[in-house]
Design an enzyme around this catalytic site. Structure first.
Site, PDB file in Angstrom:
ATOM      1  N   TYR A   1      30.487  50.003  70.091  1.00 36.57           N
ATOM      2  CA  TYR A   1      30.668  50.019  68.203  1.00 36.57           C
ATOM      3  C   TYR A   1      31.834  51.082  67.249  1.00 36.57           C
ATOM      4  O   TYR A   1      31.135  50.909  66.281  1.00 36.57           O
ATOM      5  CB  TYR A   1      29.511  50.205  67.652  1.00 36.57           C
ATOM      6  CG  TYR A   1      27.635  49.247  68.826  1.00 36.57           C
ATOM      7  CD1 TYR A   1      28.072  48.888  67.994  1.00 36.57           C
ATOM      8  CD2 TYR A   1      27.678  50.399  70.155  1.00 36.57           C
ATOM      9  CE1 TYR A   1      26.625  48.051  68.890  1.00 36.57           C
ATOM     10  CE2 TYR A   1      26.063  49.322  70.361  1.00 36.57           C
ATOM     11  CZ  TYR A   1      26.134  48.795  70.086  1.00 36.57           C
ATOM     12  OH  TYR A   1      25.403  48.254  70.637  1.00 36.57           O
ATOM     13  N   HIS A   2      32.913  50.492  67.527  1.00 33.45           N
ATOM     14  CA  HIS A   2      34.088  51.243  66.501  1.00 33.45           C
ATOM     15  C   HIS A   2      35.105  50.618  66.601  1.00 33.45           C
ATOM     16  O   HIS A   2      36.299  50.829  66.729  1.00 33.45           O
ATOM     17  CB  HIS A   2      34.958  52.582  67.707  1.00 33.45           C
ATOM     18  CG  HIS A   2      33.971  53.244  67.575  1.00 33.45           C
ATOM     19  ND1 HIS A   2      33.869  54.638  69.174  1.00 33.45           N
ATOM     20  CD2 HIS A   2      32.709  53.900  67.309  1.00 33.45           C
ATOM     21  CE1 HIS A   2      32.491  55.361  68.911  1.00 33.45           C
ATOM     22  NE2 HIS A   2      31.983  55.330  68.166  1.00 33.45           N
ATOM     23  N   PRO A   3      35.157  48.974  66.325  1.00 32.27           N
ATOM     24  CA  PRO A   3      35.766  48.562  65.299  1.00 32.27           C
ATOM     25  C   PRO A   3      36.170  49.117  63.945  1.00 32.27           C
ATOM     26  O   PRO A   3      35.747  49.843  63.489  1.00 32.27           O
ATOM     27  CB  PRO A   3      34.971  46.948  64.832  1.00 32.27           C
ATOM     28  CG  PRO A   3      33.727  47.526  64.594  1.00 32.27           C
ATOM     29  CD  PRO A   3      33.195  48.318  65.273  1.00 32.27           C
TER      30      PRO A   3
ATOM     31  N   ASP B   1      38.749  48.564  69.091  1.00 29.56           N
ATOM     32  CA  ASP B   1      37.731  49.677  69.746  1.00 29.56           C
ATOM     33  C   ASP B   1      37.494  50.051  70.710  1.00 29.56           C
ATOM     34  O   ASP B   1      38.945  50.209  71.783  1.00 29.56           O
ATOM     35  CB  ASP B   1      36.317  47.614  69.830  1.00 29.56           C
ATOM     36  CG  ASP B   1      35.262  48.437  69.946  1.00 29.56           C
ATOM     37  OD1 ASP B   1      34.630  49.254  69.347  1.00 29.56           O
ATOM     38  OD2 ASP B   1      34.183  47.283  70.432  1.00 29.56           O
ATOM     39  N   HIS B   2      36.750  50.530  70.944  1.00 25.88           N
ATOM     40  CA  HIS B   2      36.471  51.762  72.066  1.00 25.88           C
ATOM     41  C   HIS B   2      35.340  50.653  73.004  1.00 25.88           C
ATOM     42  O   HIS B   2      34.056  50.362  72.780  1.00 25.88           O
ATOM     43  CB  HIS B   2      35.925  52.898  71.738  1.00 25.88           C
ATOM     44  CG  HIS B   2      37.016  53.803  71.103  1.00 25.88           C
ATOM     45  ND1 HIS B   2      36.499  54.282  70.296  1.00 25.88           N
ATOM     46  CD2 HIS B   2      38.328  54.155  71.199  1.00 25.88           C
ATOM     47  CE1 HIS B   2      37.589  55.253  70.091  1.00 25.88           C
ATOM     48  NE2 HIS B   2      38.826  54.676  69.983  1.00 25.88           N
TER      49      HIS B   2
END
Length: 567
Positions: free
Chosen positions: A472-474, A298-299
């Site tokens: 919110y970048h899984p 993630d980020h």
């Protein structure tokens, strides 16, 4: 019910597949979506400036939470994922960022992924896109995804923040998705010319809905994929709140597009995953694949917030008595504050020369507020969102039971590597240098967060542990490749079984440099051609920037001042 293809998940990838596969009139497709329709009259999902609202509540958001994150003060952290036609493209921030060319060249250096180079992928980015200023070597003009560019008369804080980044010694780029991602510049967004969110439901499904060979079922929660031996033959799902069991059969393939959180769950419940986990939960083993749910990435990001000395921020738009006028202008004209996600400038930099391509991303926002709409600062302000791009930390997803309604155990293991701490400390200090530049002198007030007293490594680390948030970048939890932890091959086909593919952000082998939505759409476009048996699009011959020996930055106009001494 029997179809040629069953697609699980009507999200950023699933809707692409549904639209492309049904272009062949003799092919039948069933599209299953656990959420509901993308209600076009609901401003929360359709107005770009209202992007925080879908994250509040569970109508459009799965609202997952992580296990206590051991390096983040044991916080249970948000892991929002879209629910409804459009998936996470229905609730995301609408930033149209593709990643860096070097991300894809790195993918292509891995065994089995040789055709995932940047020049292989660029034609599919172009195929998906219609950019409002027209096509060129990097951008498309006939695709389903509407991309809007920032206009010259937008908020002056955008221009000042980009200018400050350049004055701090970093490059300027006119197109973060063009020849050179590295640098500061305007940020494109997935918004229609009429100021509406350009989700994949609007772009792709609207084209496909009239076709008789597409069936869409909403409120259909996938329980598991059905197998005969090693071949996927269908899907068992629950319809509606009553949970009535239904079965659909696939003549050709089941296409799993649940995203980086749901896809590994569904595979594990279906008997594909780590053998020990499945045995512990009494799930019959179909295929042992230890990588299912592993390699989760993630980020992580933080906000640096500042008061604004001039009344040019979006603070008045947060006041309830101004919102009806904003809403009316957006509803009838598709213009004004409501027609933008307000992420219209940003950038990518290398925090140190040792990095081959950018490792830090910026989003600039002309208001001081949390991403989910909470904790708005009650004055004019602005903020820089900043985070690292390719953390070496790795997490995992594991189902807790056979129950499809039970959320899984999610652990990102954020900040578990010393490199993470170096990058985030660098990011805060570099951001302060950027904010100190002359371009922001007319606007820059006091530092609200972290605050002028947060200076030492220990103080910065404490702030990061308590305040860093997911971007919110899984991704990457069912990675493609041919090593022992790979789940799918370079065409999305699940190793060890037949008739089953995964097509979504989970198959990225390594997270990209930037927001994920555009790349997820590209992945689906590329694999759709494979499924249909089409010849891949010809490789691009566009030139693109490689930093090589280029320094990460030049000398700044103004060397960093003490935080307490900002003009």
């Amino acid at each position: 019910m029997e179809y040629d293809y069953i697609i699980i998940g009507a999200g950023s990838a699933g809707n692409v597949l549904a639209a492309r596969l049904t272009e062949d009139a003799d092919v039948t497709v069933l599209l299953l979506e656990a959420g509901g329709p993308d209600y076009r009259l609901d401003f929360r999902t359709q107005m770009p400036a209202a992007l925080a609202f879908p994250l509040q509540g569970k109508r459009y958001n799965w609202a997952y939470e992580t296990d206590p994150e051991p390096h983040m003060n044991n916080r249970r952290m948000e892991c929002g994922r879209g629910k409804g036609l459009g998936g996470s493209s229905l609730i995301n921030g609408m930033c149209y960022i593709r990643g860096n060319a070097m991300d894809f060249d790195h993918w292509a250096s891995l065994s089995g992924l040789e055709d995932w180079s940047y020049l292989d992928c660029l034609p599919y980015f172009r195929k998906a896109e219609t950019r409002d200023v027209g096509p060129n070597d990097f951008h498309g003009g006939e695709g389903p995804v509407s991309v809007t560019t920032p206009k010259i008369d937008n908020n002056p804080l955008f221009h000042a923040m980009v200018a400050a980044g350049v004055q701090a010694g970093y490059p300027r780029t006119d197109d973060l998705n063009g020849y050179q991602q590295e640098g500061f510049g305007p940020m494109d967004r997935t918004v229609t010319p009429k100021g509406r969110r350009a989700s994949t439901a609007r772009g792709y499904l609207d084209q496909a809905r009239p076709r008789n060979n597409l069936t869409i079922i909403t409120h259909a929660l996938t329980d598991r994929i059905l197998f005969e031996g090693k071949r996927a033959t269908g899907v068992s799902y629950l319809k509606g709140d009553a949970g009535t069991g239904q079965t659909a059969h696939a003549r050709r393939e089941v296409l799993l597009c649940g995203g980086a959180i749901a896809s590994p769950q569904i595979l594990q419940r279906s008997g594909i995953g780590p053998a020990e986990l499945l045995q512990r939960l009494d799930i019959p083993l179909v295929q042992a694949l230890p990588g299912v749910g592993e390699n989760l990435q993630d980020h992580l990001e933080m906000y640096l917030q500042y008061s604004c000395k001039q009344p040019v921020s979006l603070y008045p738009a947060l006041l309830w008595f101004n919102q009806p006028k904003i809403g009316i202008e957006w509803l009838f004209n598709g213009t004004g504050v409501g027609a933008s996600n307000q992420f219209e400038a940003g950038g990518f930099i290398r925090s140190r020369d040792a990095f081959t391509w950018p490792n830090i991303q910026y989003h600039f926002l002309p208001v001081a507020i949390n991403y989910n709409g909470s904790n708005a600062v009650k004055e004019h302000g602005f903020q820089a969102h900043v985070g690292s791009m390719r953390s070496p930390s790795r997490g995992r997803i594991q189902v807790k039971s056979k129950d499809p309604r039970q959320h899984p155990s999610i652990l990102f293991n954020y900040m578990s590597n010393e490199q993470d701490w170096h990058e985030f400390r660098d990011a805060i200090r570099i951001t302060r240098e950027i904010i100190a530049q002359p371009a922001l002198d007319p606007y820059r007030g006091r530092e609200i967060s972290p605050g002028a007293n947060v200076q030492s490594d220990d103080e910065l680390d404490a702030f990061i542990r308590e305040h860093a948030e997911t971007a919110y970048h899984p991704s990457c939890s069912c990675k493609m490749g041919d090593d022992k932890m790979a789940v799918v091959d370079g065409q999305g086909r699940v190793h060890g079984v037949q008739g089953l593919r995964v097509v979504d952000a989970s198959i990225m082998p390594q997270i990209i440099t930037g927001n994920l939505n555009a790349t997820t759409i590209m992945i689906a476009e590329k694999i759709a051609d494979r499924i249909r048996g089409c010849q891949p699009l010809a490789k691009s011959n566009a030139a693109y920037f490689i930093a090589g020996d280029t320094p990460a930055r030049t000398s700044p106009v103004r060397h960093s001042l003490p935080v307490t001494s900002y003009p």
